[in-house]
Design a protein around this motif. Structure first.
Motif, short mmCIF file in Angstrom:
data_model
loop_
_atom_site.label_atom_id
_atom_site.label_comp_id
_atom_site.label_asym_id
_atom_site.label_seq_id
_atom_site.Cartn_x
_atom_site.Cartn_y
_atom_site.Cartn_z
N PRO A 6 0.84 -1.21 0.00
CA PRO A 6 0.00 0.00 0.00
C PRO A 6 0.87 1.25 0.00
CG PRO A 6 -0.03 -1.08 2.16
CD PRO A 6 0.75 -1.98 1.25
N PHE A 7 0.35 2.34 -0.54
CA PHE A 7 1.06 3.62 -0.47
C PHE A 7 1.01 4.12 0.97
CE2 PHE A 7 -0.07 4.60 -5.18
CZ PHE A 7 0.87 3.68 -5.59
N PRO A 8 1.90 5.03 1.33
CA PRO A 8 1.87 5.57 2.71
C PRO A 8 0.48 6.10 3.04
CG PRO A 8 3.79 6.37 1.51
CD PRO A 8 2.93 5.66 0.51
N LYS A 9 0.01 5.83 4.23
CA LYS A 9 -1.37 6.20 4.54
C LYS A 9 -1.58 7.71 4.59
CE LYS A 9 -0.97 5.44 9.58
NZ LYS A 9 -0.81 6.85 9.97
N ASP A 10 -0.50 8.46 4.79
CA ASP A 10 -0.64 9.92 4.84
C ASP A 10 -0.37 10.60 3.50
OD1 ASP A 10 -1.32 10.15 7.61
OD2 ASP A 10 0.73 9.53 8.05
N ALA A 11 -0.06 9.81 2.49
CA ALA A 11 0.22 10.41 1.18
C ALA A 11 -1.06 11.06 0.63
CB ALA A 11 0.72 9.36 0.20
N GLN A 12 -0.87 12.16 -0.10
CA GLN A 12 -2.03 12.82 -0.69
C GLN A 12 -2.46 12.11 -1.97
OE1 GLN A 12 -0.90 16.97 -1.03
NE2 GLN A 12 -1.70 17.33 1.01
N GLU A 13 -3.66 12.44 -2.41
CA GLU A 13 -4.19 11.84 -3.64
C GLU A 13 -3.54 12.47 -4.87
OE1 GLU A 13 -8.45 11.22 -4.82
OE2 GLU A 13 -8.71 11.88 -2.74
N GLU A 14 -3.35 11.67 -5.89
CA GLU A 14 -2.83 12.22 -7.14
C GLU A 14 -3.89 13.12 -7.79
OE1 GLU A 14 -3.72 9.17 -6.48
OE2 GLU A 14 -4.30 8.01 -8.25
N ILE A 15 -3.44 13.92 -8.74
CA ILE A 15 -4.37 14.74 -9.54
C ILE A 15 -4.24 14.28 -10.98
CG2 ILE A 15 -4.92 17.06 -10.38
CD1 ILE A 15 -3.64 18.20 -7.86
N ASN A 43 -0.77 24.12 -4.91
CA ASN A 43 -0.11 23.42 -3.82
C ASN A 43 0.07 24.32 -2.60
OD1 ASN A 43 1.79 21.93 -2.19
ND2 ASN A 43 1.91 20.56 -3.94
N ARG A 44 -0.96 24.34 -1.76
CA ARG A 44 -0.91 25.23 -0.59
C ARG A 44 0.06 24.72 0.47
NH1 ARG A 44 -6.77 24.05 2.33
NH2 ARG A 44 -6.44 21.82 2.52
N SER A 45 0.36 23.41 0.46
CA SER A 45 1.27 22.90 1.48
C SER A 45 2.73 23.21 1.17
CB SER A 45 1.07 21.39 1.70
OG SER A 45 1.14 20.69 0.49
N GLN A 46 3.05 23.45 -0.12
CA GLN A 46 4.43 23.83 -0.46
C GLN A 46 4.52 25.21 -1.08
OE1 GLN A 46 7.08 20.68 -2.01
NE2 GLN A 46 5.30 19.35 -1.85
N GLY A 47 3.39 25.88 -1.24
CA GLY A 47 3.41 27.26 -1.69
C GLY A 47 3.78 27.47 -3.14
N ASP A 157 -16.54 25.09 -4.57
CA ASP A 157 -15.69 23.95 -4.19
C ASP A 157 -15.13 23.20 -5.40
OD1 ASP A 157 -17.98 22.74 -5.05
OD2 ASP A 157 -18.33 21.57 -3.22
N TYR A 158 -15.44 23.67 -6.60
CA TYR A 158 -14.87 23.03 -7.80
C TYR A 158 -13.34 23.08 -7.76
CZ TYR A 158 -14.20 21.71 -12.68
OH TYR A 158 -13.80 21.06 -13.83
N VAL A 159 -12.83 24.13 -7.12
CA VAL A 159 -11.37 24.30 -7.07
C VAL A 159 -10.68 23.26 -6.18
CG1 VAL A 159 -11.31 25.91 -5.10
CG2 VAL A 159 -9.56 26.07 -6.89
N ASP A 160 -11.45 22.66 -5.28
CA ASP A 160 -10.85 21.74 -4.31
C ASP A 160 -10.05 20.61 -4.95
OD1 ASP A 160 -11.96 23.32 -2.38
OD2 ASP A 160 -13.57 21.91 -1.86
N ARG A 161 -10.51 20.17 -6.13
CA ARG A 161 -9.82 19.05 -6.81
C ARG A 161 -8.40 19.37 -7.23
NH1 ARG A 161 -14.29 18.28 -10.90
NH2 ARG A 161 -15.37 19.32 -9.19
N PHE A 162 -8.07 20.67 -7.27
CA PHE A 162 -6.73 21.08 -7.69
C PHE A 162 -5.82 21.39 -6.50
CE2 PHE A 162 -9.73 22.94 -10.93
CZ PHE A 162 -9.54 21.94 -11.88
N ILE A 163 -6.38 21.40 -5.30
CA ILE A 163 -5.62 21.81 -4.11
C ILE A 163 -4.97 20.61 -3.42
CG2 ILE A 163 -5.81 22.88 -1.83
CD1 ILE A 163 -8.17 24.54 -2.91
N ARG A 164 -3.67 20.76 -3.08
CA ARG A 164 -2.96 19.73 -2.33
C ARG A 164 -2.15 20.36 -1.22
NH1 ARG A 164 -6.06 17.25 -4.62
NH2 ARG A 164 -5.89 15.25 -5.69
#
Ligand code: FE2
Length: 164
Positions: A6-15, A43-47, A157-164
């Motif tokens: 399995p991938f790491p459980k904390d990994a984010q989803e791909e886009i 990418n809000r987590s890495q700016g 919330d359409y934008v949510d799919r692009f946010i990581r």
């Protein structure tokens, strides 16, 4: 044989965006006259943000400074910076080092320009002498998307799919 664990459980989803060069005009977020962008990864987590920048007719992207690097790949049309003597054409890759200040211009004979840009950190809109007039970062991009997608009926919330 595919990876079996399995991938790491904390990994984010791909886009995955099959229609990155979106035909649906509502996906393109207006940002200035004749200039719009299509978010791919905000990418809000890495700016940083990855987007397609589209300019129609003879558009200008206001003068701005990059304290952090930018990568660009031209998908359609061509453009240049007032501050450099080279031209980016369809198929060109461009690395813009930290410290760049430039004004992007699309010539009048180019009906449409589309470039894939990765922009890190912030872009500072400046006057010709470097005085900051405004800025954009991943959060202002997200806000612009939310407002636009709400206005065109896709929902904020359409934008949510692009946010990581
Ligand atoms: Fe730039």
């Amino acid at each position: 044989m595919p990876y079996q664990l399995p991938f790491p459980k904390d990994a984010q989803e791909e886009i995955v965006i099959p229609d990155a060069m979106a035909e649906d005009e509502r996906i393109w977020v207006p940002q200035a006259e004749n200039v719009s962008f299509r978010p791919l990864c905000l990418n809000r987590s890495q700016g940083y943000w990855m987007n397609l920048l589209r300019v129609r007719k003879s558009g200008v992207l206001s003068r701005h400074r990059h304290p952090q690097p930018v990568h660009g790949f031209v998908l359609k049309g061509r453009w240049h910076y007032l501050e450099h003597d080279w031209e980016a054409r369809e198929g060109s890759y461009v690395f813009e080092p930290p410290g760049e200040t430039h004004t992007l211009v699309v010539p009048e004979d180019v009906p449409e320009m589309i470039t894939y840009f990765q922009v890190n950190g912030v872009m500072l809109y400046v006057d010709p002498w470097g005085k900051t007039m405004g800025y954009e970062d991943v959060f202002t991009k997200i806000d612009m998307c939310r407002k636009h997608y709400e206005a065109v009926g896709l929902g904020a919330d359409y934008v949510d799919r692009f946010i990581r």
